[in-house]
Design an enzyme around this catalytic site. Structure first.
Site, short mmCIF file in Angstrom:
data_model
loop_
_atom_site.label_atom_id
_atom_site.label_comp_id
_atom_site.label_asym_id
_atom_site.label_seq_id
_atom_site.Cartn_x
_atom_site.Cartn_y
_atom_site.Cartn_z
N PRO A 1 14.04 -44.75 32.23
CA PRO A 1 13.73 -44.50 30.82
C PRO A 1 12.73 -45.52 30.27
CG PRO A 1 16.10 -44.86 31.15
CD PRO A 1 15.43 -45.12 32.45
N GLU A 2 11.61 -45.03 29.78
CA GLU A 2 10.59 -45.89 29.19
C GLU A 2 10.69 -45.78 27.66
OE1 GLU A 2 8.69 -47.99 30.59
OE2 GLU A 2 8.76 -47.47 32.71
#
Ligand SMILES: [Zn+2]
Length: 271
Positions: free
Chosen positions: A2-3
């Site tokens: 997850p960015e």
């Protein structure tokens, strides 16, 4: 992993379900995440209300009357809103149950995520205090990028991925932003021109905004139970497109390794 866009999309997904909702129980099924989940959370949070759901870099901040939960999704974490009576699966390590029969459940197969607690200002927490500006806020400007980059001998790609300079520019977004700005990833940060810092600051904002927008439209429902986290595939111009034609000039995209990370760029369009 997850960015920033996924974390922001997660925030927007869960916020309407949990803001102003009363916590009935905090359940820790496996405390061994990146750092141990504090065992005192249930005693602290029972019958308390979630006042706000905000984000700083990739940390989600769930503010209550008595302090703030700091949640990081690590490599593989995801959050969903579910019926509390839905059976927890193997990797569902943590959840906050609410008095409306729903819960916020954290699934994290690789357990690099974190659930931390502070009764003080979360922005002063040791993990957050040294972070650079948020890329989508006005405090992140070309002038700042120019000033901070002077005399720096690191590559511009590694420079923009440094969270002390600006947060949230992960590996994929760094390659994409440099392509959009026409800046070569190996160029020394100290050598980029004023115009290039303008183009680059604008490109970082454009790329991250587009990713968040796409997250909002392609996202799986945060209250669905199909087991898939709400992460989404980006439309990418250079990343993972080795030898494929550049979308601007048709020359093959080149792949190199920079700071041990895969880096993609066009030899003709990026100077
Ligand atoms: Zn090109």
């Amino acid at each position: 992993m997850p960015e920033l866009p996924e974390v922001e999309t997660t925030r927007r997904g869960i916020q309407p379900h949990i803001e102003n909702t009363i916590i009935s129980e905090v359940v820790v099924r496996n405390a061994s995440l990146r750092w141990p989940i504090p065992s005192s959370l249930n005693a602290k949070l029972k019958n308390k209300k979630i006042l706000s759901v905000t984000r700083r870099a990739k940390y989600l901040l769930l503010e209550t009357e008595v302090g703030t939960l700091i949640i990081h999704l690590g490599m593989s974490g995801s959050l969903r809103i579910l019926d509390t009576n839905m059976r927890a699966e193997k990797h569902d390590h943590f959840e906050i149950q609410f008095n409306n029969g729903h819960c916020l459940r954290l699934r994290d197969p690789r357990r690099f995520g974190a659930v931390l607690w502070t009764k003080d200002d979360p922005l002063q927490h040791k993990l957050l205090i040294h972070l650079g500006p948020e890329p989508l806020e006005k405090s992140f400007t070309a002038e700042l990028l120019f000033a901070k980059s002077r005399k720096r001998k690191t590559s511009i790609k590694q420079f923009i991925m440094d969270a002390k300079i600006v947060v949230g520019v992960g590996n994929i977004y760094a390659s994409e932003s440099l392509f959009l700005a026409g800046v070569h990833p190996k160029r020394l940060a100290g050598n980029i021109t004023k115009q290039q810092t303008k183009d680059l600051a604008a490109a970082i904002k454009t790329i991250l905004k587009a990713a968040i927008k796409q997250g909002g439209t392609t996202l799986k429902d945060f209250s669905s139970s199909d087991g898939k986290p709400g992460y989404f595939q980006q439309k990418l111009n250079v990343y993972d497109r080795k030898n494929e034609p550049c979308k601007k000039c048709t020359k093959p995209i080149k792949q190199i390794t920079l700071g041990q990370r895969s880096t993609f760029y066009c030899t003709q369009c990026q100077k």
